[in-house]
Design a protein around this motif. Structure first.
Motif, PDB file in Angstrom:
ATOM      1  N   GLU A 126     -39.985  69.908 -10.351  1.00  0.00           N
ATOM      2  CA  GLU A 126     -39.158  71.058 -10.684  1.00  0.00           C
ATOM      3  C   GLU A 126     -38.958  71.940  -9.462  1.00  0.00           C
ATOM      4  OE1 GLU A 126     -40.803  72.913 -14.116  1.00  0.00           O
ATOM      5  OE2 GLU A 126     -40.637  71.036 -15.218  1.00  0.00           O
ATOM      6  N   ARG A 127     -40.069  72.146  -8.717  1.00  0.00           N
ATOM      7  CA  ARG A 127     -39.977  72.980  -7.525  1.00  0.00           C
ATOM      8  C   ARG A 127     -39.037  72.345  -6.513  1.00  0.00           C
ATOM      9  NH1 ARG A 127     -45.197  73.207  -5.291  1.00  0.00           N
ATOM     10  NH2 ARG A 127     -46.106  72.856  -7.307  1.00  0.00           N
ATOM     11  N   CYS A 128     -39.171  71.030  -6.404  1.00  0.00           N
ATOM     12  CA  CYS A 128     -38.343  70.290  -5.454  1.00  0.00           C
ATOM     13  C   CYS A 128     -36.874  70.452  -5.800  1.00  0.00           C
ATOM     14  CB  CYS A 128     -38.746  68.826  -5.504  1.00  0.00           C
ATOM     15  SG  CYS A 128     -37.616  67.731  -4.757  1.00  0.00           S
ATOM     16  N   MET A 129     -36.557  70.359  -7.097  1.00  0.00           N
ATOM     17  CA  MET A 129     -35.169  70.470  -7.517  1.00  0.00           C
ATOM     18  C   MET A 129     -34.642  71.885  -7.286  1.00  0.00           C
ATOM     19  SD  MET A 129     -35.254  68.192 -10.873  1.00  0.00           S
ATOM     20  CE  MET A 129     -35.762  66.506 -10.764  1.00  0.00           C
ATOM     21  N   LEU A 130     -35.493  72.884  -7.554  1.00  0.00           N
ATOM     22  CA  LEU A 130     -35.075  74.268  -7.334  1.00  0.00           C
ATOM     23  C   LEU A 130     -34.789  74.504  -5.859  1.00  0.00           C
ATOM     24  CD1 LEU A 130     -37.461  76.303  -9.631  1.00  0.00           C
ATOM     25  CD2 LEU A 130     -34.989  76.128  -9.806  1.00  0.00           C
ATOM     26  N   LEU A 131     -35.719  73.983  -5.010  1.00  0.00           N
ATOM     27  CA  LEU A 131     -35.532  74.143  -3.572  1.00  0.00           C
ATOM     28  C   LEU A 131     -34.245  73.475  -3.122  1.00  0.00           C
ATOM     29  CD1 LEU A 131     -39.066  73.591  -2.051  1.00  0.00           C
ATOM     30  CD2 LEU A 131     -37.660  75.625  -1.879  1.00  0.00           C
ATOM     31  N   ALA A 132     -34.036  72.270  -3.643  1.00  0.00           N
ATOM     32  CA  ALA A 132     -32.838  71.513  -3.265  1.00  0.00           C
ATOM     33  C   ALA A 132     -31.598  72.300  -3.657  1.00  0.00           C
ATOM     34  CB  ALA A 132     -32.847  70.151  -3.928  1.00  0.00           C
ATOM     35  N   ALA A 133     -31.616  72.906  -4.856  1.00  0.00           N
ATOM     36  CA  ALA A 133     -30.455  73.652  -5.325  1.00  0.00           C
ATOM     37  C   ALA A 133     -30.216  74.864  -4.429  1.00  0.00           C
ATOM     38  CB  ALA A 133     -30.687  74.094  -6.764  1.00  0.00           C
ATOM     39  N   ARG A 140     -29.906  59.738  -2.282  1.00  0.00           N
ATOM     40  CA  ARG A 140     -31.108  59.989  -1.494  1.00  0.00           C
ATOM     41  C   ARG A 140     -32.356  59.581  -2.256  1.00  0.00           C
ATOM     42  NH1 ARG A 140     -30.765  62.431   2.787  1.00  0.00           N
ATOM     43  NH2 ARG A 140     -28.873  63.416   3.482  1.00  0.00           N
ATOM     44  N   GLN A 141     -32.160  58.985  -3.416  1.00  0.00           N
ATOM     45  CA  GLN A 141     -33.288  58.742  -4.293  1.00  0.00           C
ATOM     46  C   GLN A 141     -33.841  57.320  -4.145  1.00  0.00           C
ATOM     47  OE1 GLN A 141     -32.837  58.957  -8.756  1.00  0.00           O
ATOM     48  NE2 GLN A 141     -33.428  61.052  -8.244  1.00  0.00           N
ATOM     49  N   SER A 146     -34.333  64.684   7.491  1.00  0.00           N
ATOM     50  CA  SER A 146     -34.032  63.773   6.377  1.00  0.00           C
ATOM     51  C   SER A 146     -34.883  64.108   5.154  1.00  0.00           C
ATOM     52  CB  SER A 146     -34.216  62.310   6.807  1.00  0.00           C
ATOM     53  OG  SER A 146     -35.546  61.937   6.635  1.00  0.00           O
ATOM     54  N   LYS A 147     -34.196  64.096   4.016  1.00  0.00           N
ATOM     55  CA  LYS A 147     -34.893  64.435   2.772  1.00  0.00           C
ATOM     56  C   LYS A 147     -34.755  63.249   1.821  1.00  0.00           C
ATOM     57  CE  LYS A 147     -33.311  67.608   0.030  1.00  0.00           C
ATOM     58  NZ  LYS A 147     -32.804  68.942  -0.206  1.00  0.00           N
ATOM     59  N   MET A 148     -35.871  62.886   1.214  1.00  0.00           N
ATOM     60  CA  MET A 148     -35.856  61.742   0.315  1.00  0.00           C
ATOM     61  C   MET A 148     -36.542  62.114  -0.980  1.00  0.00           C
ATOM     62  SD  MET A 148     -36.999  57.936   1.517  1.00  0.00           S
ATOM     63  CE  MET A 148     -37.756  58.521   2.951  1.00  0.00           C
ATOM     64  N   GLU A 149     -35.973  61.663  -2.082  1.00  0.00           N
ATOM     65  CA  GLU A 149     -36.619  61.920  -3.370  1.00  0.00           C
ATOM     66  C   GLU A 149     -37.148  60.603  -3.908  1.00  0.00           C
ATOM     67  OE1 GLU A 149     -32.988  64.959  -4.274  1.00  0.00           O
ATOM     68  OE2 GLU A 149     -33.455  63.416  -5.749  1.00  0.00           O
ATOM     69  N   PHE A 150     -38.377  60.619  -4.360  1.00  0.00           N
ATOM     70  CA  PHE A 150     -38.942  59.430  -5.011  1.00  0.00           C
ATOM     71  C   PHE A 150     -38.992  59.728  -6.498  1.00  0.00           C
ATOM     72  CE2 PHE A 150     -40.631  56.899  -1.482  1.00  0.00           C
ATOM     73  CZ  PHE A 150     -40.623  57.831  -0.444  1.00  0.00           C
ATOM     74  N   LEU A 151     -38.439  58.852  -7.289  1.00  0.00           N
ATOM     75  CA  LEU A 151     -38.465  59.059  -8.734  1.00  0.00           C
ATOM     76  C   LEU A 151     -39.192  57.896  -9.400  1.00  0.00           C
ATOM     77  CD1 LEU A 151     -37.198  60.917 -11.055  1.00  0.00           C
ATOM     78  CD2 LEU A 151     -35.722  58.952 -11.422  1.00  0.00           C
TER      79      LEU A 151
END
Ligand SMILES: Nc1nc2c(ncn2[C@@H]2O[C@H](COP(=O)(O)OP(=O)(O)OP(=O)(O)O)[C@@H](O)[C@H]2O)c(=O)[nH]1
Ligand SMILES: [Mg+2]
Length: 253
Positions: A65-72, A85-86, A129-134
């Motif tokens: 959630e924090r990651c998504m908020l930061l990204a936004a 990027r996922q 570079s930013k990467m998201e792991f899901l």
């Protein structure tokens, strides 16, 4: 095209009836623009509704959630939808997905003891570079959801427990079903738990998963990994995987 059509229409109207026609035309285009803006707002709202519906599973981690908020916050302008990027992280329950992600985030061996009951996302920033792991949990109830996340990923990391000999055929079945959905999605297979005595060697994992049957055009990598139990430094195999994914991300965009 419709802009050109409007211009042609305006010129024709001007020639026929003078300046009044221009006013009429500009009124019509202003009205049309307002209608288009209204439509855009409606479309945006509909899009957001779809995105909300697409969040099929509860986000388990507060990090996510924090990651998504930061990204936004960092990205006031939306990135083009094509920019993926996922990294999608899948594999049967207990294979070590969360443990590997936790270790990447904390930069040292970090075991998970809690099964993922939904999705678990982490965001890694390395320089620019930013990467998201899901990760989507690997339990039987969650496996039908796996393929829904393939579209957003630029790579699939598929983790197997190298000691879970009895379930390798099941792991193989799911892997081959997944890759049918996208013929070019790069695939990284991690043969995890290599620290345990009864772990199959990666050549046995290669055979058990029938990786030689996977189309040669797809980028495919098989790496033996383990997560240290004593909280020591990140094993080089996991570091290599991370670096390799960062390289893949650069190549893909
Ligand atoms: N010895 C050893 N144990 C590991 C390793 N990786 C994970 N484990 C253990 O395996 C178990 C399952 O690990 P998880 O990371 O929760 O597995 P998962 O794939 O996320 O499982 P789900 O969330 O249920 O899909 C935990 O008890 C971990 O401590 C490893 O490399 N070596
Ligand atoms: Mg998990």
């Amino acid at each position: 095209m419709s802009g050109l059509r409007n211009l042609g229409l305006a010129v024709a109207m001007l020639a026929a009836s003078g300046g009044a026609a221009l006013l009429t035309w500009s009124y019509i285009t202003t009205k049309r623009r307002k209608e288009e803006q209204k439509e855009d707002v409606i479309k945006e709202e509909q899009k957001e509704e779809v995105v909300a519906k697409e969040e099929y599973l509860p986000v388990e981690s507060q990090v996510a959630e924090r990651c998504m908020l930061l990204a936004a916050r960092e990205q006031p302008q939306r990135e083009p939808q094509t920019r993926k990027r996922q990294v999608l992280v899948l594999g049967l329950d207990g294979s070590g997905k969360t443990s590997i992600l936790n270790s990447i985030v904390t930069n040292r061996g970090n075991h998970s003891t809690v099964p993922t009951e939904g999705i678990h996302a982490v965001c890694i920033t390395n320089g620019k570079s930013k990467m998201e792991f899901l990760e989507v949990g690997g339990s039987e109830q969650l496996r039908p959801f796996w393929e829904r996340y393939l579209d957003r990923a630029f790579a699939l990391v598929y983790i197997v427990d190298s000691t879970d000999h009895g379930r390798l055929p099941l792991a193989k079945k799911h892997l081959h079903q997944l890759i049918q959905h996208d013929s070019s999605l790069p695939l990284v297979v991690l043969a995890n738990k290599q620290d345990l005595e009864n772990a199959y060697h990666i050549t046995d994992i290669h055979d058990a998963l029938a990786l030689s049957e996977i189309c040669e055009e797809r980028k495919l990598f098989l790496i033996g990994t383990h997560v240290a139990t004593d909280g020591s430094e990140l094993p080089s195999s996991i570091e290599d995987t991370q670096e390799f994914l960062a390289q893949l991300l650069l190549e893909t965009h």
